[in-house]
Scaffold this motif. Sequence first.
Motif, PDB file in Angstrom:
ATOM      1  N   UNK A 149      46.694  67.337  75.848  1.00  0.00           N
ATOM      2  CA  UNK A 149      48.676  67.430  75.482  1.00  0.00           C
ATOM      3  C   UNK A 149      48.530  65.381  74.877  1.00  0.00           C
ATOM      4  N   UNK A 150      47.718  64.233  74.499  1.00  0.00           N
ATOM      5  CA  UNK A 150      48.133  63.350  74.598  1.00  0.00           C
ATOM      6  C   UNK A 150      48.207  63.361  72.778  1.00  0.00           C
ATOM      7  N   UNK A 151      47.263  63.885  72.460  1.00  0.00           N
ATOM      8  CA  UNK A 151      47.525  64.445  70.202  1.00  0.00           C
ATOM      9  C   UNK A 151      48.963  65.210  70.231  1.00  0.00           C
ATOM     10  N   UNK A 152      48.986  65.875  71.273  1.00  0.00           N
ATOM     11  CA  UNK A 152      50.299  67.372  70.778  1.00  0.00           C
ATOM     12  C   UNK A 152      51.712  66.333  71.361  1.00  0.00           C
ATOM     13  N   UNK A 153      51.682  65.046  72.588  1.00  0.00           N
ATOM     14  CA  UNK A 153      52.505  64.766  73.002  1.00  0.00           C
ATOM     15  C   UNK A 153      53.203  63.454  71.333  1.00  0.00           C
ATOM     16  N   UNK A 154      51.930  62.899  71.072  1.00  0.00           N
ATOM     17  CA  UNK A 154      52.099  62.006  69.824  1.00  0.00           C
ATOM     18  C   UNK A 154      51.812  62.290  68.441  1.00  0.00           C
ATOM     19  N   UNK A 155      51.939  64.073  68.338  1.00  0.00           N
ATOM     20  CA  UNK A 155      52.063  64.773  67.113  1.00  0.00           C
ATOM     21  C   UNK A 155      53.672  65.360  66.900  1.00  0.00           C
ATOM     22  N   UNK A 156      53.933  65.457  68.242  1.00  0.00           N
ATOM     23  CA  UNK A 156      55.070  66.280  67.825  1.00  0.00           C
ATOM     24  C   UNK A 156      56.526  65.054  68.013  1.00  0.00           C
ATOM     25  N   UNK A 157      56.445  63.982  67.986  1.00  0.00           N
ATOM     26  CA  UNK A 157      56.761  62.538  68.093  1.00  0.00           C
ATOM     27  C   UNK A 157      57.109  62.028  67.166  1.00  0.00           C
ATOM     28  N   UNK A 158      56.050  62.340  66.256  1.00  0.00           N
ATOM     29  CA  UNK A 158      56.111  61.559  64.753  1.00  0.00           C
ATOM     30  C   UNK A 158      56.696  62.931  64.250  1.00  0.00           C
ATOM     31  N   UNK A 159      56.351  63.896  64.487  1.00  0.00           N
ATOM     32  CA  UNK A 159      56.734  65.034  63.446  1.00  0.00           C
ATOM     33  C   UNK A 159      58.297  64.252  63.200  1.00  0.00           C
ATOM     34  N   UNK A 160      59.498  64.450  64.503  1.00  0.00           N
ATOM     35  CA  UNK A 160      60.381  64.363  65.396  1.00  0.00           C
ATOM     36  C   UNK A 160      60.700  63.637  64.493  1.00  0.00           C
ATOM     37  N   UNK A 161      60.452  62.280  64.547  1.00  0.00           N
ATOM     38  CA  UNK A 161      60.774  61.067  63.835  1.00  0.00           C
ATOM     39  C   UNK A 161      60.872  61.102  62.634  1.00  0.00           C
ATOM     40  N   UNK A 162      59.918  62.038  61.859  1.00  0.00           N
ATOM     41  CA  UNK A 162      59.867  62.242  60.247  1.00  0.00           C
ATOM     42  C   UNK A 162      61.039  62.818  59.831  1.00  0.00           C
ATOM     43  N   UNK A 163      61.774  64.040  61.019  1.00  0.00           N
ATOM     44  CA  UNK A 163      62.603  64.892  60.393  1.00  0.00           C
ATOM     45  C   UNK A 163      63.720  63.538  60.136  1.00  0.00           C
ATOM     46  N   UNK A 164      63.857  62.780  60.671  1.00  0.00           N
ATOM     47  CA  UNK A 164      65.047  61.667  60.614  1.00  0.00           C
ATOM     48  C   UNK A 164      64.695  61.247  59.651  1.00  0.00           C
ATOM     49  N   UNK A 165      63.337  60.738  59.135  1.00  0.00           N
ATOM     50  CA  UNK A 165      63.687  60.043  58.190  1.00  0.00           C
ATOM     51  C   UNK A 165      63.447  60.311  56.567  1.00  0.00           C
ATOM     52  N   UNK A 166      63.625  61.816  57.151  1.00  0.00           N
ATOM     53  CA  UNK A 166      63.974  62.727  55.609  1.00  0.00           C
ATOM     54  C   UNK A 166      65.570  62.530  54.695  1.00  0.00           C
ATOM     55  N   UNK A 167      66.289  62.327  55.825  1.00  0.00           N
ATOM     56  CA  UNK A 167      68.098  61.352  56.192  1.00  0.00           C
ATOM     57  C   UNK A 167      67.490  60.427  53.806  1.00  0.00           C
TER      58      UNK A 167
END
Length: 343
Positions: free
Chosen positions: A66-84
Amino acid sequence: MSVPMWVWGAAVVALLGLILIDLILVNRRPHAISVGEAAKWVVFYVGTAIAFGVGVWIFGGPEQAAAFATGYITEYSLSVDNLFIFMIIMSSFAVPAIHQHRVLLIGIMMALVMRGVFIAVGAQAVQQFSWIFWLFGGILIYTAWKFAFSKQESEEYDPNGGLVRLVRKLFPVTDDYHGPRLTVRHEGRRMLTPMFIVIVAIGGADLVFAVDSIPAIFGITQDAFLVFAANAFALMGLRQLYFLLGGLVEKLVYLSYGLAVILGFIGVKLVLHALHENELPFINGGEHVTWVPEINNWVSLGVIVSVLGVTTLLSILKSRRDERSGEITPAPADPEAADTPAR
């Protein structure tokens, strides 16, 4: 979770293997990445992350998974904002479409090295100094406020920032691209190409992004192995997501608010954890504050997935409503439109 060195070694080798596969299959023939090709790679990288999560569940238990899944989803979602920001950089430097994947790949490799250093330092810090949780929590709460109420990073970001200006001042740079080459000999002297400058800009941008993402992931788990793995999987899938979403990322109008909620939530979680680990003499006499609740990883996972789901749905609904009212022009349906070089 105690991770033997051989597992660290195997993870690094596997990561290098993924990069090698990418280099062989994608970069052997420079070309503009189509939406279909990008979609296949996104599915591949998300699939490898899921497979890794299953392995964590089997060998480390459901809480670590659960810790890995939560961390991965959080980092990926932050990365989407970085695409701008990546889109601004690519457009500002008019990077040819056939070379954009190479630029992102080199930039991501630089980011992996930089974040690896940050994670190593952060892991030691959280083990040695309990007050670091207060610092990380404060950073995330402040960042959440910026996401929600301040001008967006994409509106303030200058692709010709200090680092790029310094490189241009120290070294001569050609006016035109020379394929994928970073340097060329021109008029008897070695010169940098705009490709080198773009990579510097990408690397510098990710250095800034790490200030948000590293505290966020440590707010979810302090296990250095899971922190590194979540960052690595999120970064490796970022390049293909760039080509898959393209201009569509601009339609996620409520993403910044969702990220603000997520960062604020993790910031509060860190503050609660800091109270539990408290050793500051002016708080509770330097004793641990045991009566405050701790937020477990399953609750964190549920909150983050729910927030992302709601903000994405609301963004889609608003985009469709605006299209019907004629406020915005729909994105081109022709996949080849995504392959047009930035001007």
